[in-house]
Design a protein around this motif. Structure first.
Motif, short mmCIF file in Angstrom:
data_model
loop_
_atom_site.label_atom_id
_atom_site.label_comp_id
_atom_site.label_asym_id
_atom_site.label_seq_id
_atom_site.Cartn_x
_atom_site.Cartn_y
_atom_site.Cartn_z
N GLN A 34 46.17 44.36 41.21
CA GLN A 34 45.06 44.95 41.94
C GLN A 34 43.73 44.76 41.22
O GLN A 34 42.73 44.40 41.83
CB GLN A 34 45.31 46.44 42.17
CG GLN A 34 44.23 47.09 43.02
CD GLN A 34 44.57 48.52 43.37
OE1 GLN A 34 45.61 49.03 42.99
NE2 GLN A 34 43.68 49.16 44.09
N LYS A 35 43.70 44.98 39.93
CA LYS A 35 42.45 44.82 39.18
C LYS A 35 41.95 43.38 39.15
O LYS A 35 40.76 43.14 39.37
CB LYS A 35 42.60 45.35 37.75
CG LYS A 35 42.76 46.84 37.67
CD LYS A 35 41.50 47.55 38.12
CE LYS A 35 41.69 49.04 38.02
NZ LYS A 35 40.57 49.79 38.51
N PRO A 36 42.80 42.37 38.90
CA PRO A 36 42.30 40.99 38.96
C PRO A 36 41.79 40.59 40.35
O PRO A 36 40.81 39.86 40.47
CB PRO A 36 43.50 40.14 38.56
CG PRO A 36 44.38 41.05 37.79
CD PRO A 36 44.16 42.41 38.35
N ILE A 37 42.45 41.09 41.40
CA ILE A 37 41.98 40.80 42.77
C ILE A 37 40.60 41.41 42.98
O ILE A 37 39.69 40.76 43.49
CB ILE A 37 42.99 41.33 43.80
CG1 ILE A 37 44.27 40.52 43.77
CG2 ILE A 37 42.38 41.31 45.21
CD1 ILE A 37 45.40 41.10 44.60
N GLU A 38 40.43 42.67 42.58
CA GLU A 38 39.14 43.34 42.73
C GLU A 38 38.05 42.63 41.92
O GLU A 38 36.94 42.43 42.40
CB GLU A 38 39.23 44.79 42.30
CG GLU A 38 40.02 45.65 43.26
CD GLU A 38 40.18 47.08 42.75
OE1 GLU A 38 39.69 47.40 41.64
OE2 GLU A 38 40.82 47.87 43.47
N LEU A 39 38.38 42.25 40.70
CA LEU A 39 37.41 41.57 39.84
C LEU A 39 37.02 40.21 40.43
O LEU A 39 35.84 39.85 40.46
CB LEU A 39 37.97 41.40 38.43
CG LEU A 39 37.06 40.70 37.43
CD1 LEU A 39 35.80 41.54 37.20
CD2 LEU A 39 37.79 40.46 36.12
N GLY A 40 38.00 39.46 40.90
CA GLY A 40 37.71 38.16 41.49
C GLY A 40 36.83 38.27 42.72
O GLY A 40 35.88 37.49 42.89
N CYS A 41 37.11 39.24 43.56
CA CYS A 41 36.29 39.43 44.77
C CYS A 41 34.90 39.94 44.42
O CYS A 41 33.91 39.57 45.06
CB CYS A 41 36.99 40.37 45.74
SG CYS A 41 38.46 39.63 46.46
N TYR A 42 34.79 40.77 43.40
CA TYR A 42 33.49 41.24 42.96
C TYR A 42 32.64 40.07 42.43
O TYR A 42 31.47 39.95 42.78
CB TYR A 42 33.65 42.30 41.87
CG TYR A 42 32.34 42.73 41.25
CD1 TYR A 42 31.49 43.59 41.92
CD2 TYR A 42 31.95 42.26 40.00
CE1 TYR A 42 30.29 43.98 41.37
CE2 TYR A 42 30.75 42.63 39.44
CZ TYR A 42 29.92 43.50 40.13
OH TYR A 42 28.73 43.87 39.58
N ILE A 43 33.25 39.21 41.64
CA ILE A 43 32.52 38.06 41.09
C ILE A 43 32.12 37.10 42.22
O ILE A 43 31.00 36.58 42.23
CB ILE A 43 33.37 37.35 40.01
CG1 ILE A 43 33.48 38.26 38.78
CG2 ILE A 43 32.79 36.01 39.64
CD1 ILE A 43 34.45 37.77 37.73
N ALA A 44 33.02 36.89 43.18
CA ALA A 44 32.69 36.02 44.31
C ALA A 44 31.53 36.61 45.12
O ALA A 44 30.60 35.89 45.51
CB ALA A 44 33.91 35.83 45.20
#
Length: 68
Positions: A34-44
């Motif tokens: 969940q955290k890597p998905i959130e971080l990736g979408c935040y960066i995108a």
């Protein structure tokens, strides 16, 4: 403004992808994803917004100076 419509569409697509990835991760019971998905979408999202600002900030500032 066409650029703003494109920005809104891109952010909506990022949100849709994030929702799909989180649903898949919860289906597989991988809570650690969940955290890597959130971080990736935040960066995108940040990259999309910054690209929009880089492209249209000068136009926005010119319009504001003409307005005042």
């Amino acid at each position: 403004m066409e650029g703003f419509s494109v920005l809104a569409g891109q952010l909506f697509l990022i949100l849709c992808v994030q929702s799909i990835l989180e649903a898949m991760a919860s289906k597989w019971q991988s809570g650690f994803m969940q955290k890597p998905i959130e971080l990736g979408c935040y960066i995108a999202s940040l990259a999309v917004v910054l690209r929009f600002m880089e492209t249209y900030l000068l136009d926005i500032l010119r319009a504001l100076t003409h307005f005042f």
